[in-house]
Scaffold this active site. Structure first.
Site, mmCIF file in Angstrom:
data_model
loop_
_atom_site.group_PDB
_atom_site.id
_atom_site.type_symbol
_atom_site.label_atom_id
_atom_site.label_comp_id
_atom_site.label_asym_id
_atom_site.label_seq_id
_atom_site.Cartn_x
_atom_site.Cartn_y
_atom_site.Cartn_z
ATOM 1 N N CYS A 9 0.848 -1.616 -0.342
ATOM 2 C CA CYS A 9 0.037 -0.486 -0.390
ATOM 3 C C CYS A 9 0.960 1.181 -0.266
ATOM 4 O O CYS A 9 1.801 0.983 -0.099
ATOM 5 C CB CYS A 9 -1.000 -0.146 1.051
ATOM 6 S SG CYS A 9 -0.382 0.078 3.148
ATOM 7 N N ASN A 12 2.739 0.936 4.129
ATOM 8 C CA ASN A 12 3.064 0.538 4.744
ATOM 9 C C ASN A 12 2.532 0.720 6.116
ATOM 10 O O ASN A 12 3.161 -0.557 6.894
ATOM 11 C CB ASN A 12 4.192 -0.293 4.261
ATOM 12 C CG ASN A 12 4.457 -0.955 4.562
ATOM 13 O OD1 ASN A 12 5.933 -2.022 4.966
ATOM 14 N ND2 ASN A 12 3.562 -2.602 4.946
ATOM 15 N N CYS A 14 -1.223 1.048 7.272
ATOM 16 C CA CYS A 14 -2.178 0.887 7.457
ATOM 17 C C CYS A 14 -3.067 -0.894 6.628
ATOM 18 O O CYS A 14 -2.766 -1.755 7.238
ATOM 19 C CB CYS A 14 -3.620 1.615 7.279
ATOM 20 S SG CYS A 14 -3.140 2.751 7.895
ATOM 21 N N ARG A 15 -3.454 -0.639 5.905
ATOM 22 C CA ARG A 15 -3.697 -1.782 4.981
ATOM 23 C C ARG A 15 -2.591 -2.420 4.357
ATOM 24 O O ARG A 15 -3.606 -4.211 4.870
ATOM 25 C CB ARG A 15 -4.412 -1.056 3.726
ATOM 26 C CG ARG A 15 -5.202 -0.088 3.228
ATOM 27 C CD ARG A 15 -5.807 0.352 2.012
ATOM 28 N NE ARG A 15 -4.656 1.518 1.784
ATOM 29 C CZ ARG A 15 -4.279 1.959 0.588
ATOM 30 N NH1 ARG A 15 -5.585 1.830 -0.194
ATOM 31 N NH2 ARG A 15 -3.761 2.420 -0.079
ATOM 32 N N SER A 16 -1.708 -2.558 3.872
ATOM 33 C CA SER A 16 -0.725 -3.736 3.930
ATOM 34 C C SER A 16 -0.615 -4.462 5.149
ATOM 35 O O SER A 16 -0.969 -5.793 5.329
ATOM 36 C CB SER A 16 0.966 -3.451 2.957
ATOM 37 O OG SER A 16 0.943 -2.077 3.320
ATOM 38 N N ASP A 126 -8.004 3.206 1.697
ATOM 39 C CA ASP A 126 -7.286 4.075 2.579
ATOM 40 C C ASP A 126 -7.709 4.003 3.968
ATOM 41 O O ASP A 126 -8.204 5.145 4.131
ATOM 42 C CB ASP A 126 -6.408 4.282 1.891
ATOM 43 C CG ASP A 126 -4.612 4.937 3.194
ATOM 44 O OD1 ASP A 126 -4.697 4.365 4.440
ATOM 45 O OD2 ASP A 126 -3.317 5.431 2.221
#
Length: 157
Positions: A9, A12, A14-16, A126
């Site tokens: 993401c 690196n 939050c999402r990933s 995000d």
């Protein structure tokens, strides 16, 4: 054979890392931790070395997932050779990944939501900007379920 999966993401944090942790838990639950290696990375460099965002930490903690060793890192050209799957979270990530991917790389570049078409979402929003970690958690979980299913089918795991 070990199947190698990298979630990517923007920052690196939050999402990933959420996808890394949730996918690892699903892989462990399936008894496949020796067959699938998992990591995450960023396309942007402003969070390097930082742990996951507190919202992602809360999601991972809720699922009993250890994030203590997770630190944001930048994707590099070697990742395109070291991983079988590079999984972006949104269209912007995919554009960045396409631009970074070496011409000789045959890595599978996919969006996470490609593995959860029934969700009706093309991107994982995000939560750094939306604040909606619950929506991200739901979408990441669905995408990880679909990705694990696809890997199990492709590699007969």
């Amino acid at each position: 054979m070990v199947v190698r999966v990298l979630f990517v993401c923007l920052g690196n944090i939050c999402r990933s890392p959420m996808a890394e942790g949730m996918f690892r838990a699903k892989v462990d639950a399936a008894g496949l931790s020796d067959a699938i290696r998992i990591d995450s990375a960023a396309t942007g460099n402003w969070n390097l070395g930082n742990p996951p965002h507190r919202g992602t930490q809360q999601v991972l903690t809720k699922h009993g997932i250890d994030y203590s060793q997770m630190r944001a890192r930048l994707i590099d050209k070697d990742d395109f050779a070291d991983f079988d799957y590079v999984i972006g979270m949104d269209g912007s990530n995919m554009q960045d990944l396409e631009a970074l991917k070496p011409l000789e790389s045959d890595v599978a570049l996919k969006k996470l939501m490609d593995f959860a078409p029934d969700e009706g979402q093309h991107d994982v929003p995000d939560p750094y900007y939306t604040g909606n970690f619950a929506e991200t958690e739901r979408l990441v979980s669905a995408g990880c379920d679909g990705l694990l299913k696809a890997i199990r089918e492709k590699f007969s795991l």
